[in-house]
Design a protein around this motif. Structure first.
Motif, mmCIF file in Angstrom:
data_model
loop_
_atom_site.group_PDB
_atom_site.id
_atom_site.type_symbol
_atom_site.label_atom_id
_atom_site.label_comp_id
_atom_site.label_asym_id
_atom_site.label_seq_id
_atom_site.Cartn_x
_atom_site.Cartn_y
_atom_site.Cartn_z
ATOM 1 N N ILE A 134 2.509 -7.188 0.637
ATOM 2 C CA ILE A 134 2.969 -6.947 2.011
ATOM 3 C C ILE A 134 2.927 -8.243 2.818
ATOM 4 N N LEU A 135 1.846 -9.000 2.674
ATOM 5 C CA LEU A 135 1.708 -10.249 3.431
ATOM 6 C C LEU A 135 2.794 -11.251 3.047
ATOM 7 N N HIS A 136 3.111 -11.333 1.772
ATOM 8 C CA HIS A 136 4.190 -12.230 1.334
ATOM 9 C C HIS A 136 5.534 -11.768 1.906
ATOM 10 N N GLU A 137 5.766 -10.465 1.876
ATOM 11 C CA GLU A 137 7.021 -9.929 2.396
ATOM 12 C C GLU A 137 7.165 -10.200 3.891
ATOM 13 N N MET A 167 4.126 -10.548 16.543
ATOM 14 C CA MET A 167 3.243 -9.904 15.587
ATOM 15 C C MET A 167 4.055 -9.023 14.620
ATOM 16 N N TYR A 168 3.686 -9.065 13.352
ATOM 17 C CA TYR A 168 4.370 -8.309 12.301
ATOM 18 C C TYR A 168 3.358 -7.414 11.591
ATOM 19 N N LEU A 169 3.694 -6.137 11.464
ATOM 20 C CA LEU A 169 2.784 -5.160 10.868
ATOM 21 C C LEU A 169 3.568 -4.285 9.905
ATOM 22 N N PRO A 172 -2.587 0.493 2.589
ATOM 23 C CA PRO A 172 -2.696 -0.940 2.893
ATOM 24 C C PRO A 172 -1.864 -1.272 4.125
ATOM 25 N N VAL A 173 -2.404 -2.101 5.005
ATOM 26 C CA VAL A 173 -1.687 -2.482 6.206
ATOM 27 C C VAL A 173 -1.810 -3.997 6.386
ATOM 28 N N GLY A 174 -0.666 -4.682 6.345
ATOM 29 C CA GLY A 174 -0.654 -6.135 6.442
ATOM 30 C C GLY A 174 -0.229 -6.602 7.816
ATOM 31 N N HIS A 175 -0.866 -7.668 8.287
ATOM 32 C CA HIS A 175 -0.560 -8.234 9.598
ATOM 33 C C HIS A 175 -0.263 -9.721 9.467
ATOM 34 N N VAL A 176 0.868 -10.137 10.010
ATOM 35 C CA VAL A 176 1.265 -11.548 10.023
ATOM 36 C C VAL A 176 1.584 -11.952 11.457
ATOM 37 N N LEU A 203 -6.528 -13.364 1.424
ATOM 38 C CA LEU A 203 -7.614 -12.383 1.470
ATOM 39 C C LEU A 203 -8.879 -13.013 0.907
ATOM 40 N N LYS A 204 -9.999 -12.726 1.558
ATOM 41 C CA LYS A 204 -11.293 -13.234 1.096
ATOM 42 C C LYS A 204 -12.252 -12.066 0.938
#
Length: 291
Positions: A259-262, A223-225, A167-171, A146-147
């Protein structure tokens, strides 16, 4: 009514041409989901979405820029039936002509406190990427970082309107292309200087990247959300305004980073992460989908 006030009003009462485009956009979105579903996007945490649609999604940008926005908006629409209103960069959100109409039909709104407040007063679902364009250009080793650079405007406006933050994370998006240099390397610093000379912004530099092998062909990626638990923004008694803004902002950032790490851990164990059709049936599924 001033021109600025009129423009703010139009984000709710959109012109007829935009409303017609909106119907077309929504029909298209509903129609293409079966095709999207063939890629088996990993979407979980949907039980955390308030069903009244009154919440603000706070997410991360990847190098694709748009994949996370589209997947988030489509997923929320499928679950809650509500339209998501993404807050965009001023240059994108204020584009004139047909392109601007299409963006408005998709729900896009220039990301100002006034516009966000208007949306919240109308109980609309809002989406914001606090990192903005700074999160698009990822040098080697910066994937899924994150920046936010201290940006806390989303927390301030959410608190003012008693809006919960989801919060919503996307990988996946940062794996389509990979930077070939680190930011602190000679080529990295040179790229930043060139980018700053062209755009005037060193933090918006697009690094040298590769896709499949040494080419610029994008690498197919699943895609992962994940939607996190809502963060209550109601201010406790005895806590100053600025302290509470800082607390809410930090809570959202910490939750999103977790979330991003998970999701990266999930992706690392997924045989379908690169959309290999031979692994299609073995794609990992969220717990709720697997039960």
């Amino acid at each position: 009514m001033t021109n600025a006030a009129a423009r703010t009003e139009q984000i709710i009462e959109q012109p007829g041409r935009v409303r017609r485009l909106r119907r077309l956009v929504e029909a298209t979105a509903d129609g293409i989901w079966p095709a999207i579903d063939l890629t088996r996007p990993y979407v979980d945490g949907t039980e955390n979405l308030p069903r009244d649609g009154r919440f603000i999604l706070v997410g991360n940008h990847t190098q694709t820029g748009m994949a996370e926005a589209w997947l988030t908006c489509l997923s929320v629409r499928r679950i809650t039936g509500t339209r998501v209103r993404p807050l965009t960069e001023r240059g994108m959100g204020s584009m004139p002509g047909p392109i601007g109409d299409v963006l408005a039909a998709c729900g896009g709104v220039v990301g100002t406190p006034e516009n966000a407040t208007k949306l919240m007063q109308n109980n609309e679902t809002v989406l914001v990427f606090p990192g903005g364009g700074r999160e698009l250009g990822k040098f080697k080793g910066e994937e899924y970082q994150l920046k936010w650079d201290g940006r806390a405007g989303f927390a301030r406006v959410a608190i003012a309107n008693d809006y919960p933050i989801v919060p919503v994370g996307h990988v996946g998006g940062d794996d389509i292309y990979h930077s070939v240099v680190e930011r602190d390397s000679f080529l990295g610093r040179l790229t930043e200087k060139v980018g700053q000379a062209i755009t005037g912004k060193a933090d918006m530099t697009m690094p040298l990247t590769r896709g499949i092998g040494p080419t610029l062909i994008p690498s197919p990626q699943r895609m992962y959300l994940r939607f996190g638990q809502p963060i209550n923004t109601r201010q406790p008694a005895g806590v100053t305004d600025e302290d509470w803004v800082s607390t809410v902002k930090a809570s959202a950032q910490t939750a999103l980073e977790s979330i991003l790490h998970e999701l990266q851990d999930v992706r690392s164990e997924d045989p379908f992460r690169q959309l290999n059709p031979l692994a299609w049936r073995h794609a990992l599924r969220p717990p709720t989908a697997a039960s």
